[in-house]
Scaffold this active site. Structure first.
Site, PDB file in Angstrom:
ATOM      1  N   HIS B  82      11.321   1.450 -41.579  1.00  0.00           N
ATOM      2  CA  HIS B  82      11.462   1.753 -43.006  1.00  0.00           C
ATOM      3  C   HIS B  82      11.574   3.264 -43.188  1.00  0.00           C
ATOM      4  O   HIS B  82      10.915   4.021 -42.484  1.00  0.00           O
ATOM      5  CB  HIS B  82      10.240   1.248 -43.779  1.00  0.00           C
ATOM      6  CG  HIS B  82      10.268   1.613 -45.243  1.00  0.00           C
ATOM      7  ND1 HIS B  82      11.026   0.919 -46.157  1.00  0.00           N
ATOM      8  CD2 HIS B  82       9.678   2.620 -45.926  1.00  0.00           C
ATOM      9  CE1 HIS B  82      10.888   1.476 -47.349  1.00  0.00           C
ATOM     10  NE2 HIS B  82      10.067   2.506 -47.235  1.00  0.00           N
ATOM     11  N   ASP B 161       6.867  -6.456 -57.030  1.00  0.00           N
ATOM     12  CA  ASP B 161       7.308  -5.091 -56.742  1.00  0.00           C
ATOM     13  C   ASP B 161       8.648  -4.791 -57.402  1.00  0.00           C
ATOM     14  O   ASP B 161       8.867  -3.712 -57.922  1.00  0.00           O
ATOM     15  CB  ASP B 161       7.430  -4.863 -55.242  1.00  0.00           C
ATOM     16  CG  ASP B 161       7.922  -3.446 -54.947  1.00  0.00           C
ATOM     17  OD1 ASP B 161       7.206  -2.510 -55.295  1.00  0.00           O
ATOM     18  OD2 ASP B 161       9.029  -3.306 -54.403  1.00  0.00           O
ATOM     19  N   ARG B 168       8.263   1.880 -62.664  1.00  0.00           N
ATOM     20  CA  ARG B 168       7.769   3.142 -62.117  1.00  0.00           C
ATOM     21  C   ARG B 168       8.873   4.198 -62.112  1.00  0.00           C
ATOM     22  O   ARG B 168       8.630   5.369 -62.394  1.00  0.00           O
ATOM     23  CB  ARG B 168       7.246   2.937 -60.691  1.00  0.00           C
ATOM     24  CG  ARG B 168       5.900   2.205 -60.654  1.00  0.00           C
ATOM     25  CD  ARG B 168       5.543   1.783 -59.230  1.00  0.00           C
ATOM     26  NE  ARG B 168       5.460   2.925 -58.334  1.00  0.00           N
ATOM     27  CZ  ARG B 168       5.648   2.871 -57.021  1.00  0.00           C
ATOM     28  NH1 ARG B 168       5.944   1.720 -56.438  1.00  0.00           N
ATOM     29  NH2 ARG B 168       5.558   3.948 -56.280  1.00  0.00           N
ATOM     30  N   LYS B 187       6.674  -5.640 -49.047  1.00  0.00           N
ATOM     31  CA  LYS B 187       8.035  -6.080 -48.715  1.00  0.00           C
ATOM     32  C   LYS B 187       8.184  -6.309 -47.215  1.00  0.00           C
ATOM     33  O   LYS B 187       8.796  -7.275 -46.776  1.00  0.00           O
ATOM     34  CB  LYS B 187       9.061  -5.040 -49.185  1.00  0.00           C
ATOM     35  CG  LYS B 187       9.422  -5.225 -50.646  1.00  0.00           C
ATOM     36  CD  LYS B 187      10.433  -4.191 -51.105  1.00  0.00           C
ATOM     37  CE  LYS B 187       9.798  -2.821 -51.229  1.00  0.00           C
ATOM     38  NZ  LYS B 187      10.659  -1.830 -51.867  1.00  0.00           N
TER      39      LYS B 187
END
Lengths: 432, 432
Positions: B82, B161, B168, B187
């Site tokens: 990631h 999310d 956000r 995730k």
């Protein structure tokens, strides 16, 4: 300008510009900034603060979002009183007719009950026929004619505050000094006053819990007032226990009428007279505070303050007969005495607990759409410092629904009774 | 439970309970808690923080809001990478086929461009026909068949999310360690991995600006991973200047293919190989990190990593002919050289500035609904540390709209050229 960038600026503790505050407020009002962006900004303001300039600019934005009432040639006699809200706080309803009778003009725009606290408008609306939704033009006429009027916040006055306040109420952003300052001062300045006396409630039953916070808020209110050319005087008063002897809408109206007839609870008199003294001094009705009590007493003893109150009720479409016949206000079906379980001195009566408990018998609202039961409420026969015997009556609960016993039990528990005697303290904690 | 009370609790710096976090998240998802209450809560979390328990509970809520992919008998070889996002960051696209060729399984769920940074999905979609919206069942098949697949976030994986992230992004609440942790880890855990290597970008061009914050985030990510039984390794890499030589979607695809053919920029190789070494070690493909480079090199020299990439493109409906014919990707109408105005050493290339500038020629989005121009972008011929002569070409801008000259000018200004020579620094700042 970008709303997210402005939120980040405040989040990072930086100062917003006049233009930034103007942009954020005006774009919010036209719907270009969403409610979720406004609530993030409000939380950032609460946690990071605003300096004097920012608070001043925000107050300006609030004011210019709506109309500003103008009274011509006021000679400094347009003086209002504001309370930050408490339990059993019926001060406005007795203070306004007395101040008016003394020669002041009191253009009062009041609010409804919030959380556990009652609201002046709800109390007045317990009078059959009484109207609080009155156009600004008529409000101005009423103030000039009878020297005072009390109405609800109109759509024309500070719409920015009306919308932002509703949001603050449900997002945990009420207790912010700059936000409280802008909200209070914008409404008062827009109502055309020369000066303002604020009853800043302090304690567990109030939104401001301690004297330190109260002093900071007072400083902010006073400085913003001065910047707009308004004199502001602030009294800190204790709100740990309920004020006066009644809590509940029509019960409080009766207590007010009795007050104007000369029958009063000491604590309610203390707070009302102290606030009135500041108002009379500010409006040059008296030259020194120690002259105030005599002036006030005269309006009560002569019955003229009561007459002016009856006139006020009549002018706002209420039944003025209530001053002589309380049955016009209706009566609750049930009355339940609150019985002391032990003997001793009343050390404490938790006003917040009582406020929340009374909502269950309909004396206040859980949500904005709830209907109030005007006849529901509590009459206290014992106050802080009083001695009670076992099985003596502490108070009486009036109600119509099936929740009386549970509520009475909660009220009983909100009394703290101790063995050693308690010195009765005054309500006035300080002045700013 | 009352949403406002929970917001106030966090606002006052208190710890939320597991039940409180469950209530707030689930009630938000069904619409009983409004977006403005969620955004006030997010701002309170950002400013007041969350401890380990709270972060863990939030991650749990995120995960259980959707499906969790399960691969049977993984033998610890399902390893993902990631990146927290940068400019010119095409690492995933070269890393995944190499890791797959080495024997790992890489189930990668990627994102789109955010603010000034590019997104893996946008880059891949510049390949004609390429699909990133693939059902989870098919995604699982692809991973098992070709050892890797890259898809977009599905509605089935962590819907909490997906909704909270969008909020956000526009309320200034991205840079919160607990919120970033829950977002990233939920995730990745839901995608069925055994281990995770994170490229935590640090610097002006990244969301994390300094190494201190990076270390705190790394600790949080690592601890939460461990709590869910996942190994997490984090590399801190510098994002002050763009990574590799191309920025822009199809240009970066070409750079990736060249990389897999053995032609690479040193910095892109450094970061990619370091991340791969951690993955190979984690998946027990190599026993020591120093064995990794040889293993990786072999997949490139043999042409097998490139073959696997072509297979991947084909399996996700793209045209695999691109590996030999870049004209399939199309080409921008105009090319404009960026000319150095003075001679000297390149001290700095501001990647954030370049990222924002390229949005103006359509290489990225201003708002979610904007259409990307895949052929627009920038090819850098000079990197940090290089010597340039006056009037030498720094890079070339490719574009189709009328904004080329203005954008080229902004790019030129993002170069800092100095007289004294510059030591080229490595990209790897540390490891956690």
């Amino acid at each position: 300008m970008n709303p997210t960038e402005l939120i980040i600026k405040k989040r990072d503790g930086k100062k917003l510009s006049k233009e930034g505050i103007h942009f954020f407020t005006t774009e919010y009002l036209v719907g270009n900034i969403s409610e979720y962006q406004m609530s993030a900004m409000l939380m950032a303001i609460l946690l990071k603060g605003m300096d004097f300039d920012e608070t001043y600019w925000l107050t300006q934005e609030y004011i210019s979002s709506g109309e500003v009432i103008k009274f011509e040639n006021t000679n400094g006699r347009f003086i209002d009183k504001h309370s930050t809200g408490g339990v059993g706080d019926k001060v406005s309803i007795v203070l306004a007719p007395i101040a008016a009778e003394c020669g002041l003009f009191v253009p009062m725009i009041s609010g409804r009950g919030l959380e556990h606290t009652g609201g002046t408008l709800d109390k007045l609306e317990s009078i059959p026929g009484f109207q609080t939704q009155i156009p600004l033009k008529r409000f101005k006429e009423l103030v000039l004619q009878n020297h005072f009027a009390i109405i609800g916040q109109s759509k024309e006055i500070v719409p920015a505050d009306r919308r932002i306040y509703a949001l603050r109420d449900v997002t945990g952003t009420v207790e912010s000094i700059p936000l409280m300052t802008a909200s209070i001062m914008s409404k008062k300045i827009s109502s055309g006053i020369d000066g303002l006396v604020i009853d800043l409630k302090v304690g567990e039953g109030a939104f401001v819990k301690d004297l330190d916070t109260a002093k900071k808020l007072a400083e902010s209110l006073s400085k913003i007032g001065a910047k707009f050319g308004k004199t502001v005087k602030i009294l800190f008063t204790n709100m740990d226990s309920p004020l006066g002897s009644c809590i509940g809408n029509s019960l409080e109206i009766i207590e007010c009428i009795e007050f104007l007839k000369g029958n009063y609870q000491e604590d309610l008199k203390e707070v009302t007279f102290a606030l009135l003294a500041e108002m009379l001094l500010m409006g040059k009705i008296v030259k020194a505070k120690n002259q105030a009590e005599e002036t006030i007493m005269q309006t009560i003893k002569s019955g003229k303050a009561l007459q002016r109150f009856a006139k006020f009720v009549e002018l706002q479409d209420g039944n003025p007969g209530i001053v002589n016949d309380y049955s016009i206000l209706g009566k609750a079906k049930y009355a339940l005495p609150i019985i002391a379980e032990k003997e001793g001195y009343v050390k404490d009566i938790n006003s917040k607990e009582i406020g929340w408990a009374l909502i269950d018998v309909g004396a206040g609202r859980r949500k904005i759409s709830d209907k109030i039961d005007y006849t529901a409420g509590l009459k206290l026969s014992k106050k802080v410092g009083d001695y009670v015997q076992k099985n003596e009556v502490l108070g009486e609960l009036f109600y119509n629904n099936g929740k009386g016993e549970r509520v009475a039990d909660r009220i009983k528990k909100s009394y703290c009774i101790v063995k050693s005697s308690i010195i009765k303290k005054g309500r006035i904690l300080g002045i700013y």
